[in-house]
Write a protein that holds these residues in place. Structure first.
Motif, PDB file in Angstrom:
ATOM      1  N   UNK A 260       0.801  -1.220   0.000  1.00 37.96           N
ATOM      2  CA  UNK A 260       0.000   0.000   0.000  1.00 37.96           C
ATOM      3  C   UNK A 260       0.834   1.269   0.000  1.00 37.96           C
ATOM      4  N   UNK A 261       2.024   1.235   0.560  1.00 36.89           N
ATOM      5  CA  UNK A 261       2.821   2.466   0.692  1.00 36.89           C
ATOM      6  C   UNK A 261       4.103   2.450  -0.115  1.00 36.89           C
ATOM      7  N   UNK A 262       4.558   1.262  -0.520  1.00 40.79           N
ATOM      8  CA  UNK A 262       5.811   1.165  -1.246  1.00 40.79           C
ATOM      9  C   UNK A 262       7.036   1.142  -0.365  1.00 40.79           C
ATOM     10  N   UNK A 263       6.861   1.081   0.956  1.00 43.40           N
ATOM     11  CA  UNK A 263       8.008   1.047   1.860  1.00 43.40           C
ATOM     12  C   UNK A 263       7.671   0.236   3.103  1.00 43.40           C
ATOM     13  N   UNK A 264       8.695  -0.104   3.873  1.00 43.04           N
ATOM     14  CA  UNK A 264       8.494  -0.899   5.072  1.00 43.04           C
ATOM     15  C   UNK A 264       7.850  -0.059   6.169  1.00 43.04           C
ATOM     16  N   UNK A 265       7.187  -0.699   7.152  1.00 42.28           N
ATOM     17  CA  UNK A 265       6.619   0.068   8.270  1.00 42.28           C
ATOM     18  C   UNK A 265       7.672   0.898   9.010  1.00 42.28           C
ATOM     19  N   UNK A 266       8.865   0.332   9.210  1.00 39.75           N
ATOM     20  CA  UNK A 266       9.907   1.066   9.939  1.00 39.75           C
ATOM     21  C   UNK A 266      10.348   2.306   9.175  1.00 39.75           C
ATOM     22  N   UNK A 267      10.543   2.164   7.865  1.00 44.04           N
ATOM     23  CA  UNK A 267      10.964   3.305   7.057  1.00 44.04           C
ATOM     24  C   UNK A 267       9.880   4.375   7.000  1.00 44.04           C
ATOM     25  N   UNK A 268       8.634   3.945   6.852  1.00 44.02           N
ATOM     26  CA  UNK A 268       7.520   4.890   6.820  1.00 44.02           C
ATOM     27  C   UNK A 268       7.413   5.650   8.133  1.00 44.02           C
ATOM     28  N   UNK A 269       7.514   4.937   9.266  1.00 43.46           N
ATOM     29  CA  UNK A 269       7.387   5.569  10.568  1.00 43.46           C
ATOM     30  C   UNK A 269       8.517   6.559  10.806  1.00 43.46           C
ATOM     31  N   UNK A 270       9.732   6.202  10.422  1.00 41.63           N
ATOM     32  CA  UNK A 270      10.850   7.117  10.585  1.00 41.63           C
ATOM     33  C   UNK A 270      10.644   8.374   9.751  1.00 41.63           C
ATOM     34  N   UNK A 271      10.150   8.194   8.529  1.00 43.76           N
ATOM     35  CA  UNK A 271       9.933   9.356   7.660  1.00 43.76           C
ATOM     36  C   UNK A 271       8.870  10.280   8.234  1.00 43.76           C
ATOM     37  N   UNK A 272       7.804   9.715   8.819  1.00 44.66           N
ATOM     38  CA  UNK A 272       6.768  10.548   9.439  1.00 44.66           C
ATOM     39  C   UNK A 272       7.324  11.316  10.631  1.00 44.66           C
ATOM     40  N   UNK A 273       8.205  10.683  11.401  1.00 42.80           N
ATOM     41  CA  UNK A 273       8.780  11.351  12.566  1.00 42.80           C
ATOM     42  C   UNK A 273       9.712  12.482  12.162  1.00 42.80           C
ATOM     43  N   UNK A 274      10.497  12.260  11.116  1.00 38.20           N
ATOM     44  CA  UNK A 274      11.381  13.322  10.633  1.00 38.20           C
ATOM     45  C   UNK A 274      10.557  14.488  10.099  1.00 38.20           C
ATOM     46  N   UNK A 275       9.484  14.194   9.373  1.00 36.92           N
ATOM     47  CA  UNK A 275       8.636  15.264   8.858  1.00 36.92           C
ATOM     48  C   UNK A 275       7.990  16.050   9.989  1.00 36.92           C
ATOM     49  N   UNK A 276       7.562  15.346  11.040  1.00 34.77           N
ATOM     50  CA  UNK A 276       6.967  16.045  12.179  1.00 34.77           C
ATOM     51  C   UNK A 276       8.017  16.906  12.882  1.00 34.77           C
ATOM     52  N   UNK A 277       9.232  16.397  12.990  1.00 34.61           N
ATOM     53  CA  UNK A 277      10.308  17.194  13.579  1.00 34.61           C
ATOM     54  C   UNK A 277      10.557  18.459  12.769  1.00 34.61           C
ATOM     55  N   UNK A 278      10.515  18.339  11.442  1.00 37.90           N
ATOM     56  CA  UNK A 278      10.706  19.520  10.595  1.00 37.90           C
ATOM     57  C   UNK A 278       9.609  20.548  10.842  1.00 37.90           C
ATOM     58  N   UNK A 279       8.365  20.067  10.977  1.00 44.83           N
ATOM     59  CA  UNK A 279       7.256  20.972  11.254  1.00 44.83           C
ATOM     60  C   UNK A 279       7.453  21.687  12.589  1.00 44.83           C
ATOM     61  N   UNK A 280       7.890  20.955  13.617  1.00 45.81           N
ATOM     62  CA  UNK A 280       8.116  21.569  14.924  1.00 45.81           C
ATOM     63  C   UNK A 280       9.259  22.583  14.874  1.00 45.81           C
ATOM     64  N   UNK A 281      10.300  22.290  14.118  1.00 45.43           N
ATOM     65  CA  UNK A 281      11.404  23.239  13.990  1.00 45.43           C
ATOM     66  C   UNK A 281      10.942  24.523  13.310  1.00 45.43           C
TER      67      UNK A 281
END
Length: 326
Positions: A260-281
């Motif tokens: 469904x996403x084209x990536x592993x759950x771990x990779x997807x979760x890490x990418x979401x966390x980095x994006x959220x960190x960027x938003x907070x910064x």
């Protein structure tokens, strides 16, 4: 009104004959949706052609532009939509179009292309020895016509500073939102995305397409679990926990998630966390350690590592670049 107009960034869409009609509508829609805190527009968008003449678009209609190439000389950003015909047949464009693009680039304007509009930039000599992308289906012909371009047909868009290119169709939306985000931060870009009813962010390095059909998610898919995880980024979210929430075995969940996403759950979760960190910064005054904790990355050291790997800069530099004053 005049004060607001003076503060807006001028975007000119340069349309050539045999243009992709979808691509033509993307810049005015996305840039037109970008507003400041008072609701005032941040961009003005004009469409122009060589000589101000009508041009043919896909779908059986012609486009009557507002301006001629003089609009390119006034623009802070020039966008070339996808095009068929000569730029992809023999590598040529009208001389006046090439001259206008080179002049805009020389004076420091931002130059963008959507889909096969990259062929127009390449024909003007603006992509020589630069990284760029275009629609994957035209990649081989593009390489034959423009061998000096460092083409990467596997990504959604390429930001090379002053010159930016995108893949086909919907990737043009991603590129325009990326530019709004670069200009005004995530808050404005996310609001513009909501107005356009599109996802606010797809990373430029994401693959253009997945060669297998993507299954419908429905109740049996992983969409609900992904939404559940997004509400818990600061918490320890494990693969076992994700699978349990989806009421699947770990093996089945991992397979369906990748389908469904084209990536592993771990990779997807890490990418979401980095994006959220960027938003907070971009949108808060939280320290690096606090940002790391709230985004689920654990520590400032981990945040620095992942941000550097994803976009090549430390948190402090990212905040200076993208943070906008209230």
């Amino acid at each position: 009104m005049r004060k607001n107009q003076a503060m807006t960034h001028r975007v000119t869409v340069l349309a050539l004959d045999d243009l992709n009609s979808f691509d033509l509508g993307v810049p005015p829609q996305v840039f037109g949706a970008a507003r400041d805190a008072t609701g005032a527009p941040l961009y003005t968008v004009t469409t122009c052609t060589d000589g101000g003449a009508p041009v043919r678009g896909t779908g059986g209609f012609r486009v009557l532009p507002d301006r001629d190439l003089d609009a390119v000389a006034e623009a802070g950003t020039v966008v070339v939509p996808g095009v068929y015909g000569a730029p992809l047949a023999d590598g040529t464009i009208p001389p006046a179009v090439g001259a206008a693009l080179r002049a805009a680039h020389a004076r420091g304007a931002r130059i963008m292309s959507i889909c096969t509009g990259a062929a127009v930039l390449a024909a003007a000599g603006l992509l020589d020895d630069r990284p760029a992308t275009t629609h994957w289906a035209w990649a081989e012909r593009f390489r034959r016509l423009y061998p000096r371009v460092r083409l990467d047909p596997d990504v959604l868009f390429v930001d090379d500073g002053q010159v930016l290119t995108s893949a086909g169709v919907a990737a043009g939306v991603d590129l325009c939102l990326h530019v709004v985000r670069r200009d005004h931060g995530s808050g404005v870009a996310n609001s513009a995305a909501r107005r356009c009813v599109v996802p606010p962010w797809r990373d430029g390095g994401q693959a253009q397409f997945i060669e297998r059909p993507v299954p419908a998610t429905g109740d049996a898919g992983t969409a609900r679990t992904r939404a559940w995880a997004l509400d818990r980024l600061a918490e320890p979210v494990t693969l076992t926990g994700l699978a349990a929430h989806a009421r699947m075995s770990v093996r089945t969940f991992t397979r369906r998630f990748r389908d469904e996403t084209g990536e592993s759950p771990a990779r997807w979760l890490l990418r979401q966390r980095v994006q959220h960190a960027r938003l907070l910064l971009e949108t808060t005054d939280l320290g690096v350690d606090a940002v790391a904790r709230r985004s689920g990355l654990g520590s400032g050291t981990a945040l620095r590592h992942h941000l550097a790997r994803e976009i090549g800069v430390p948190p402090s530099a990212y905040r200076r670049t993208f943070r906008r004053p209230a």
